[in-house]
Design a protein around this motif. Structure first.
Motif, mmCIF file in Angstrom:
data_model
loop_
_atom_site.group_PDB
_atom_site.id
_atom_site.type_symbol
_atom_site.label_atom_id
_atom_site.label_comp_id
_atom_site.label_asym_id
_atom_site.label_seq_id
_atom_site.Cartn_x
_atom_site.Cartn_y
_atom_site.Cartn_z
ATOM 1 N N GLU A 47 8.550 8.118 -0.323
ATOM 2 C CA GLU A 47 9.762 7.425 -0.746
ATOM 3 C C GLU A 47 9.943 6.070 -0.077
ATOM 4 O OE1 GLU A 47 13.031 10.020 -0.068
ATOM 5 O OE2 GLU A 47 12.433 11.462 -1.627
ATOM 6 N N ARG A 48 9.037 5.686 0.795
ATOM 7 C CA ARG A 48 9.192 4.411 1.491
ATOM 8 C C ARG A 48 9.013 3.232 0.532
ATOM 9 N NH1 ARG A 48 5.082 5.208 6.398
ATOM 10 N NH2 ARG A 48 3.932 6.154 4.649
ATOM 11 N N VAL A 49 9.827 2.198 0.747
ATOM 12 C CA VAL A 49 9.771 0.968 -0.045
ATOM 13 C C VAL A 49 9.352 -0.174 0.872
ATOM 14 C CG1 VAL A 49 11.080 -0.685 -1.425
ATOM 15 C CG2 VAL A 49 11.555 1.773 -1.632
ATOM 16 N N HIS A 50 8.313 -0.883 0.480
ATOM 17 C CA HIS A 50 7.837 -2.032 1.252
ATOM 18 C C HIS A 50 8.329 -3.298 0.552
ATOM 19 C CE1 HIS A 50 5.135 0.550 3.642
ATOM 20 N NE2 HIS A 50 4.971 1.210 2.507
ATOM 21 N N LYS A 51 9.137 -4.083 1.261
ATOM 22 C CA LYS A 51 9.811 -5.203 0.612
ATOM 23 C C LYS A 51 9.713 -6.470 1.448
ATOM 24 C CE LYS A 51 14.163 -6.234 -1.777
ATOM 25 N NZ LYS A 51 15.499 -5.708 -2.144
ATOM 26 N N THR A 52 9.412 -7.581 0.775
ATOM 27 C CA THR A 52 9.474 -8.917 1.360
ATOM 28 C C THR A 52 10.391 -9.731 0.452
ATOM 29 O OG1 THR A 52 7.646 -9.883 0.095
ATOM 30 C CG2 THR A 52 7.069 -8.643 2.094
ATOM 31 N N PRO A 53 10.744 -10.961 0.835
ATOM 32 C CA PRO A 53 11.604 -11.758 -0.054
ATOM 33 C C PRO A 53 11.013 -11.980 -1.446
ATOM 34 C CG PRO A 53 11.594 -12.707 2.138
ATOM 35 C CD PRO A 53 10.558 -11.621 2.144
ATOM 36 N N HIS A 54 9.672 -11.869 -1.577
ATOM 37 C CA HIS A 54 9.040 -12.177 -2.865
ATOM 38 C C HIS A 54 8.417 -10.967 -3.555
ATOM 39 C CE1 HIS A 54 7.753 -14.981 -5.853
ATOM 40 N NE2 HIS A 54 6.466 -14.852 -5.612
ATOM 41 N N PHE A 55 8.028 -9.939 -2.780
ATOM 42 C CA PHE A 55 7.346 -8.775 -3.349
ATOM 43 C C PHE A 55 8.022 -7.477 -2.912
ATOM 44 C CE2 PHE A 55 3.965 -11.971 -2.728
ATOM 45 C CZ PHE A 55 3.539 -12.116 -4.037
ATOM 46 N N THR A 56 7.978 -6.484 -3.816
ATOM 47 C CA THR A 56 8.396 -5.125 -3.482
ATOM 48 C C THR A 56 7.369 -4.161 -4.051
ATOM 49 O OG1 THR A 56 10.762 -5.651 -3.495
ATOM 50 C CG2 THR A 56 10.159 -3.347 -3.787
ATOM 51 N N ARG A 98 0.842 -1.196 0.000
ATOM 52 C CA ARG A 98 0.000 0.000 0.000
ATOM 53 C C ARG A 98 0.875 1.242 0.000
ATOM 54 N NH1 ARG A 98 -3.103 -0.596 5.561
ATOM 55 N NH2 ARG A 98 -2.589 -2.778 5.252
ATOM 56 N N THR A 99 0.274 2.358 -0.427
ATOM 57 C CA THR A 99 0.951 3.645 -0.389
ATOM 58 C C THR A 99 -0.112 4.732 -0.401
ATOM 59 O OG1 THR A 99 2.720 4.974 -1.389
ATOM 60 C CG2 THR A 99 1.162 3.936 -2.895
ATOM 61 N N LEU A 118 4.428 -2.743 -8.382
ATOM 62 C CA LEU A 118 4.522 -4.028 -7.693
ATOM 63 C C LEU A 118 5.551 -4.857 -8.443
ATOM 64 C CD1 LEU A 118 3.668 -6.372 -5.808
ATOM 65 C CD2 LEU A 118 1.852 -6.894 -7.457
ATOM 66 N N HIS A 119 6.595 -5.266 -7.740
ATOM 67 C CA HIS A 119 7.654 -6.076 -8.349
ATOM 68 C C HIS A 119 7.639 -7.454 -7.696
ATOM 69 C CE1 HIS A 119 11.275 -6.763 -10.650
ATOM 70 N NE2 HIS A 119 11.900 -7.186 -9.568
ATOM 71 N N ILE A 120 7.541 -8.503 -8.519
ATOM 72 C CA ILE A 120 7.526 -9.880 -8.027
ATOM 73 C C ILE A 120 8.869 -10.513 -8.365
ATOM 74 C CG2 ILE A 120 6.311 -12.089 -8.054
ATOM 75 C CD1 ILE A 120 3.890 -10.607 -9.200
#
Length: 245
Positions: free
Chosen positions: A71-80, A64-65, A90-92
């Protein structure tokens, strides 16, 4: 709010009033995928969400944004998820087959929900050059001490072969009291093929005893994959007859 627009998502899937807001996208497994959503800069508290819907699963919130610059980036091992210029990305990372599904970008305000972009993402895996396994007969009944003969036909396309090794054919049996099939035989080069070598026949025969009852599967190991046939059920009949007076 999240529960409400998850419900709206489910009843709106497959419908779009603007062809420009819905697209299909195909990627190969293990490749990266990037989905973009327009971000109109408004001086309000509206929020943007990326939601994923996969068959058999509940809608999943991926990121979400706000519509304002963030400028915040929300990142998990699989999604950004992050903002770039006037888009919400959305980057997979390293897509998997189970990433196939519907991806929606939504803008929410205090009194409305707007569907901005919908993407059907199809993640394609490598297609094996062995494309069909046929077993015959589907079932057979024999007495103890008799021989049973099972056939397996393997259809392949050498032009789609992705490894240097040829495929191997194995037989497994799943008994009525077994939790998984047990290995019983591997074919060597004793096969019978048609003129094009795209269809080869394998035969497995043995004398049976009572404990040999079960379902026999022809399995083909090819380029790191194992594919099973539909199975042949073998019933063992008793030699003894019970007479009633």
């Amino acid at each position: 709010m999240f529960v409400i627009f998850c419900f709206l998502l489910m009843i709106r899937v497959g419908h779009s009033t603007d062809d420009q807001t819905f697209e299909t996208k195909s990627v190969a497994a293990q490749q990266h995928a990037t989905l973009e959503c327009p971000r109109e800069k408004l001086l309000n508290s509206d929020k943007l969400y990326w939601i994923r819907i996969i068959s058999g699963h509940q809608p999943e919130l991926l990121g979400r944004t706000t519509v304002l610059d963030d400028e915040r980036v929300h990142k998990t091992p699989h999604f950004t998820t992050k903002q770039e210029n006037e888009i919400f990305i959305l980057h997979i990372h390293q897509t998997q087959i189970n990433d196939t599904g519907l991806y929606y970008c939504i803008r929410t305000s205090w009194d409305s929900i707007t569907f901005l972009r919908g993407v059907f993402l199809n993640v394609e895996g490598p297609q094996s050059f062995v494309y069909r396994i046929i077993q015959a007969p589907p079932s057979v009944a024999v007495h103890p001490g008799e021989s049973v003969s099972l056939q397996c036909s393997v259809l392949s396309d050498s032009e789609k072969k992705t490894c240097s090794e040829d495929y191997r054919v194995h037989w497994f049996r799943a008994g009525s009291h077994q939790s998984h099939p047990s290995f019983i035989y591997t074919h060597g080069d004793n096969k019978e093929c048609g003129k094009s070598s795209q269809k080869c026949f394998y035969s497995f025969s043995k004398k049976v005893i009572v404990s040999d009852a079960g379902t026999y599967y022809c399995a083909v190991a090819a380029c790191g994959e194992v594919m099973f046939g539909n199975g042949t059920k073998v019933d063992i009949k008793s030699k003894f007859r019970i007479f009633s007076w």
